[in-house]
Design a protein around this motif. Structure first.
Motif, PDB file in Angstrom:
ATOM      1  N   UNK A 143       0.902  -1.206  -0.086  1.00 48.49           N
ATOM      2  CA  UNK A 143      -0.168   0.149   0.144  1.00 48.49           C
ATOM      3  C   UNK A 143       1.066   1.149   0.106  1.00 48.49           C
ATOM      4  N   UNK A 144       1.771   1.120   0.929  1.00 44.41           N
ATOM      5  CA  UNK A 144       2.757   2.555   0.817  1.00 44.41           C
ATOM      6  C   UNK A 144       3.429   2.454  -0.735  1.00 44.41           C
ATOM      7  N   UNK A 145       4.005   1.488  -1.188  1.00 45.33           N
ATOM      8  CA  UNK A 145       4.475   1.588  -2.499  1.00 45.33           C
ATOM      9  C   UNK A 145       3.620   2.121  -3.511  1.00 45.33           C
ATOM     10  N   UNK A 146       2.373   1.702  -3.740  1.00 51.17           N
ATOM     11  CA  UNK A 146       1.565   2.145  -4.560  1.00 51.17           C
ATOM     12  C   UNK A 146       1.000   3.547  -4.208  1.00 51.17           C
ATOM     13  N   UNK A 147       0.868   4.015  -3.236  1.00 49.91           N
ATOM     14  CA  UNK A 147       0.782   5.325  -2.844  1.00 49.91           C
ATOM     15  C   UNK A 147       1.800   6.337  -3.156  1.00 49.91           C
ATOM     16  N   UNK A 148       2.903   5.994  -3.005  1.00 49.01           N
ATOM     17  CA  UNK A 148       4.162   6.915  -3.242  1.00 49.01           C
ATOM     18  C   UNK A 148       4.401   7.040  -5.130  1.00 49.01           C
ATOM     19  N   UNK A 149       3.624   5.870  -5.636  1.00 49.10           N
ATOM     20  CA  UNK A 149       3.630   5.677  -7.184  1.00 49.10           C
ATOM     21  C   UNK A 149       2.371   6.719  -7.686  1.00 49.10           C
ATOM     22  N   UNK A 150       1.599   6.973  -6.781  1.00 51.83           N
ATOM     23  CA  UNK A 150       0.408   7.951  -7.271  1.00 51.83           C
ATOM     24  C   UNK A 150      -0.666   7.143  -7.289  1.00 51.83           C
ATOM     25  N   UNK A 151      -0.935   5.929  -6.694  1.00 46.89           N
ATOM     26  CA  UNK A 151      -2.123   5.402  -6.805  1.00 46.89           C
ATOM     27  C   UNK A 151      -2.985   5.888  -5.449  1.00 46.89           C
ATOM     28  N   UNK A 152      -4.072   5.932  -5.508  1.00 51.23           N
ATOM     29  CA  UNK A 152      -4.926   6.373  -4.445  1.00 51.23           C
ATOM     30  C   UNK A 152      -5.199   5.335  -3.496  1.00 51.23           C
ATOM     31  N   UNK A 153      -4.938   5.497  -2.400  1.00 54.00           N
ATOM     32  CA  UNK A 153      -5.022   4.349  -1.454  1.00 54.00           C
ATOM     33  C   UNK A 153      -6.638   4.065  -1.150  1.00 54.00           C
ATOM     34  N   UNK A 154      -7.544   5.414  -1.425  1.00 56.02           N
ATOM     35  CA  UNK A 154      -8.793   4.816  -1.124  1.00 56.02           C
ATOM     36  C   UNK A 154      -9.595   3.908  -2.285  1.00 56.02           C
ATOM     37  N   UNK A 155      -8.817   4.089  -3.330  1.00 58.22           N
ATOM     38  CA  UNK A 155      -9.441   3.228  -4.563  1.00 58.22           C
ATOM     39  C   UNK A 155      -9.185   1.597  -4.392  1.00 58.22           C
ATOM     40  N   UNK A 156      -8.367   0.911  -3.712  1.00 57.57           N
ATOM     41  CA  UNK A 156      -8.042  -0.187  -3.656  1.00 57.57           C
ATOM     42  C   UNK A 156      -9.354  -0.898  -3.000  1.00 57.57           C
ATOM     43  N   UNK A 157      -9.775  -0.687  -2.107  1.00 59.97           N
ATOM     44  CA  UNK A 157     -10.908  -1.283  -1.434  1.00 59.97           C
ATOM     45  C   UNK A 157     -12.171  -1.202  -2.425  1.00 59.97           C
ATOM     46  N   UNK A 158     -12.327  -0.127  -3.117  1.00 63.37           N
ATOM     47  CA  UNK A 158     -13.478   0.220  -4.199  1.00 63.37           C
ATOM     48  C   UNK A 158     -13.422  -1.040  -5.153  1.00 63.37           C
ATOM     49  N   UNK A 159     -11.987  -1.059  -5.783  1.00 65.27           N
ATOM     50  CA  UNK A 159     -11.761  -1.984  -6.892  1.00 65.27           C
ATOM     51  C   UNK A 159     -11.833  -3.470  -6.343  1.00 65.27           C
ATOM     52  N   UNK A 160     -11.505  -3.692  -5.250  1.00 64.41           N
ATOM     53  CA  UNK A 160     -11.645  -5.191  -4.675  1.00 64.41           C
ATOM     54  C   UNK A 160     -13.239  -5.565  -4.386  1.00 64.41           C
ATOM     55  N   UNK A 161     -13.969  -4.509  -4.166  1.00 62.76           N
ATOM     56  CA  UNK A 161     -15.512  -4.580  -3.796  1.00 62.76           C
ATOM     57  C   UNK A 161     -16.295  -5.007  -5.067  1.00 62.76           C
ATOM     58  N   UNK A 162     -15.876  -4.086  -6.069  1.00 60.11           N
ATOM     59  CA  UNK A 162     -16.327  -4.212  -7.746  1.00 60.11           C
ATOM     60  C   UNK A 162     -16.146  -5.308  -8.082  1.00 60.11           C
ATOM     61  N   UNK A 163     -14.654  -5.923  -7.834  1.00 61.12           N
ATOM     62  CA  UNK A 163     -14.284  -7.343  -8.616  1.00 61.12           C
ATOM     63  C   UNK A 163     -15.159  -8.496  -7.890  1.00 61.12           C
ATOM     64  N   UNK A 164     -15.007  -8.312  -6.523  1.00 61.74           N
ATOM     65  CA  UNK A 164     -16.096  -9.287  -5.767  1.00 61.74           C
ATOM     66  C   UNK A 164     -17.496  -9.119  -6.221  1.00 61.74           C
ATOM     67  N   UNK A 165     -18.280  -7.926  -6.464  1.00 62.47           N
ATOM     68  CA  UNK A 165     -19.473  -8.177  -6.940  1.00 62.47           C
ATOM     69  C   UNK A 165     -19.571  -8.688  -8.310  1.00 62.47           C
ATOM     70  N   UNK A 166     -18.748  -8.231  -9.145  1.00 61.48           N
ATOM     71  CA  UNK A 166     -18.674  -8.820 -10.445  1.00 61.48           C
ATOM     72  C   UNK A 166     -18.624 -10.204 -10.851  1.00 61.48           C
ATOM     73  N   UNK A 167     -17.806 -10.873  -9.748  1.00 59.77           N
ATOM     74  CA  UNK A 167     -17.617 -12.304  -9.732  1.00 59.77           C
ATOM     75  C   UNK A 167     -18.527 -13.099  -8.980  1.00 59.77           C
ATOM     76  N   UNK A 168     -19.222 -12.482  -8.195  1.00 59.51           N
ATOM     77  CA  UNK A 168     -20.150 -13.044  -7.192  1.00 59.51           C
ATOM     78  C   UNK A 168     -19.597 -13.856  -6.113  1.00 59.51           C
ATOM     79  N   UNK A 169     -18.330 -13.077  -5.504  1.00 62.57           N
ATOM     80  CA  UNK A 169     -17.491 -13.969  -4.508  1.00 62.57           C
ATOM     81  C   UNK A 169     -18.271 -14.067  -3.459  1.00 62.57           C
ATOM     82  N   UNK A 170     -18.099 -15.201  -2.469  1.00 65.57           N
ATOM     83  CA  UNK A 170     -18.506 -15.452  -1.181  1.00 65.57           C
ATOM     84  C   UNK A 170     -17.427 -15.925  -0.600  1.00 65.57           C
TER      85      UNK A 170
END
Length: 75
Positions: free
Chosen positions: A10-37
């Protein structure tokens, strides 16, 4: 150790300019799209389950937000 690795990532990604708030959103969307349980065998996995990963991303985001903001300012 996994927790430390994920915080480091997370630290490395943030230093590279990736919004740390976006990670959880991305994984939530991926889980919803795949129907993950949540799997009953998650403890056997070498990586956290989707829900566990999302919780960890949400926990780490405030810790690395300053690094992200500094990267956005060019520093």
């Amino acid at each position: 150790q996994k927790h430390e690795n994920h915080e480091g990532t997370a630290s490395l990604a943030a230093r590279a300019g990736f919004n740390p708030q976006a990670g959880a959103s991305l994984w939530t969307k991926m889980g919803n799209a795949s129907g993950e349980r949540q799997s009953g065998l998650a403890f056997l996995s070498t990586h956290p389950s989707g829900p566990a990963r999302i919780r960890e991303l949400e926990r780490n985001a405030p810790r690395v937000q300053g690094l992200y903001e500094a990267a956005q300012r060019g520093g």
